[in-house]
Design an enzyme around this catalytic site. Structure first.
Site, mmCIF file in Angstrom:
data_model
loop_
_atom_site.group_PDB
_atom_site.id
_atom_site.type_symbol
_atom_site.label_atom_id
_atom_site.label_comp_id
_atom_site.label_asym_id
_atom_site.label_seq_id
_atom_site.Cartn_x
_atom_site.Cartn_y
_atom_site.Cartn_z
ATOM 1 C CE LYS A 162 -22.749 44.508 -6.126
ATOM 2 N NZ LYS A 162 -21.681 43.507 -5.875
ATOM 3 N NE ARG A 168 -17.625 47.925 -7.264
ATOM 4 C CZ ARG A 168 -18.345 47.053 -7.990
ATOM 5 N NH1 ARG A 168 -19.224 47.450 -8.837
ATOM 6 N NH2 ARG A 168 -18.143 45.775 -7.863
ATOM 7 N NE ARG A 196 -20.394 36.854 -12.512
ATOM 8 C CZ ARG A 196 -20.361 37.992 -11.818
ATOM 9 N NH1 ARG A 196 -21.364 38.336 -11.046
ATOM 10 N NH2 ARG A 196 -19.295 38.747 -11.872
HETATM 11 P P1 ADP Z 1 -18.934 42.766 -9.340
HETATM 12 O O1 ADP Z 1 -19.907 43.534 -8.503
HETATM 13 O O2 ADP Z 1 -19.220 41.301 -9.331
HETATM 14 O O3 ADP Z 1 -17.504 43.118 -9.075
HETATM 15 P P2 ADP Z 1 -19.526 44.431 -11.624
HETATM 16 O O4 ADP Z 1 -19.993 44.010 -12.948
HETATM 17 O O5 ADP Z 1 -20.433 45.270 -10.778
HETATM 18 O O6 ADP Z 1 -19.136 43.105 -10.871
HETATM 19 O O7 ADP Z 1 -18.149 45.242 -11.754
HETATM 20 C C1 ADP Z 1 -17.110 44.779 -12.577
HETATM 21 C C2 ADP Z 1 -15.999 45.824 -12.651
HETATM 22 O O8 ADP Z 1 -16.533 47.069 -13.167
HETATM 23 C C3 ADP Z 1 -15.368 46.218 -11.325
HETATM 24 O O9 ADP Z 1 -14.362 45.316 -10.934
HETATM 25 C C4 ADP Z 1 -14.818 47.599 -11.684
HETATM 26 O O10 ADP Z 1 -13.654 47.491 -12.479
HETATM 27 C C5 ADP Z 1 -15.896 48.181 -12.563
HETATM 28 N N1 ADP Z 1 -16.908 48.929 -11.790
HETATM 29 C C6 ADP Z 1 -18.208 48.581 -11.590
HETATM 30 N N2 ADP Z 1 -18.846 49.495 -10.835
HETATM 31 C C7 ADP Z 1 -17.919 50.455 -10.541
HETATM 32 C C8 ADP Z 1 -17.934 51.671 -9.795
HETATM 33 N N3 ADP Z 1 -19.043 52.103 -9.170
HETATM 34 N N4 ADP Z 1 -16.797 52.399 -9.743
HETATM 35 C C9 ADP Z 1 -15.688 52.000 -10.367
HETATM 36 N N5 ADP Z 1 -15.587 50.866 -11.077
HETATM 37 C C10 ADP Z 1 -16.681 50.101 -11.167
#
Ligand code: ADP
Ligand code: ZN
Length: 211
Positions: free
Chosen positions: A9, A84, A123
């Site tokens: 993404k 999410r 990564r």
């Molecule tokens: P990935 O999509 O690879 O899991 P991200 O960097 O987007 O990596 O997310 C890492 C962490 O950040 C998630 O595992 C969660 O703990 C938190 N996170 C990210 N986006 C959200 C969201 N929209 N709601 C709640 N927690 C989030």
């Protein structure tokens, strides 16, 4: 952007941001910033992220509401990592309605679990500018050093295999069901999350500009 952790993404959203000149809003990076604060809130957010759990909606929604209200979002934006879960999707609808705009596309990246696990374990990311590398498929020119800014690359603590597995479960349970909601609204476009990077711009254009 929709798709499981490690589906690409961030890479795809960066490319969209460049093509269309709109900001790339990465919820994970905004949360990692909060997590680095030595405050009660910072410690709490850090805990959820290290366990691979979703950070509570009140916090995430507040951060996104603030981010989306900034002037650079007026000409559009690409959302990466939000919403999410159902509560966040409903909050996004409210936020967008308040701005008098609506989603135009939900781009879903499709990849297998095996690809995801191998990808996340290789990564590395830049703690300074956010650039993301893959030690095999997209390595930095110099070993473990960022091409863009020269900082030493790091592995995110939540990219450890057992945490990755948990993040995938959270995705299946909480996030994947949102696709159904967006499918009913006719917004979902599917794209492979496993394309070579130099083929992504054309694939993105094809998918986003074909109506
Ligand atoms: P990935 O999509 O690879 O899991 P991200 O960097 O987007 O990596 O997310 C890492 C962490 O950040 C998630 O595992 C969660 O703990 C938190 N996170 C990210 N986006 C959200 C969201 N929209 N709601 C709640 N927690 C989030
Ligand atoms: Zn960098």
């Amino acid at each position: 952007m929709m798709g499981p952790p490690g589906s690409g993404k961030g890479t795809c959203a960066r490319i969209i941001s460049k093509i269309y000149g709109i900001p790339h809003i990465t919820t994970g990076d905004l949360l990692r910033e909060v997590a680095s604060e030595e405050t009660e809130r910072g410690r709490m957010v850090r805990g959820y992220m290290e366990r691979g759990e979703l950070v509570p909606d009140e916090i995430v929604i507040g951060i996104m509401e603030e981010r989306l209200s900034r002037p650079d979002c007026e000409g559009g934006f690409v959302l990466d990592g939000f919403p999410r879960n159902l509560g966040q999707a409903e909050a996004l609808d409210r936020i967008l309605e308040g701005k008098g705009v609506s989603l135009t596309h939900v781009l879903n990246l499709v990849v297998g679990d095996d690809v995801i696990i191998s990808r996340l374990s290789l990564r590395r990311s830049c703690p300074r500018c956010g650039a993301v590398y893959h030690l095999k498929n997209n390595p930095p020119r110099r070993d473990e050093v960022c091409d863009e800014c020269g900082a030493k690359l790091v592995q995110r603590s939540d990219d450890r295999e057992e945490i990755v597995r948990h993040r995938l479960e959270v995705y299946e349970e909480k996030t994947r069901p949102l696709l159904e909601r967006y499918r009913r609204a006719g917004l979902v476009r599917e794209m492979s999350g496993d394309l070579p990077i130099d083929e992504i711009p054309e694939a993105v254009r094809r998918v986003l500009e074909s109506g």
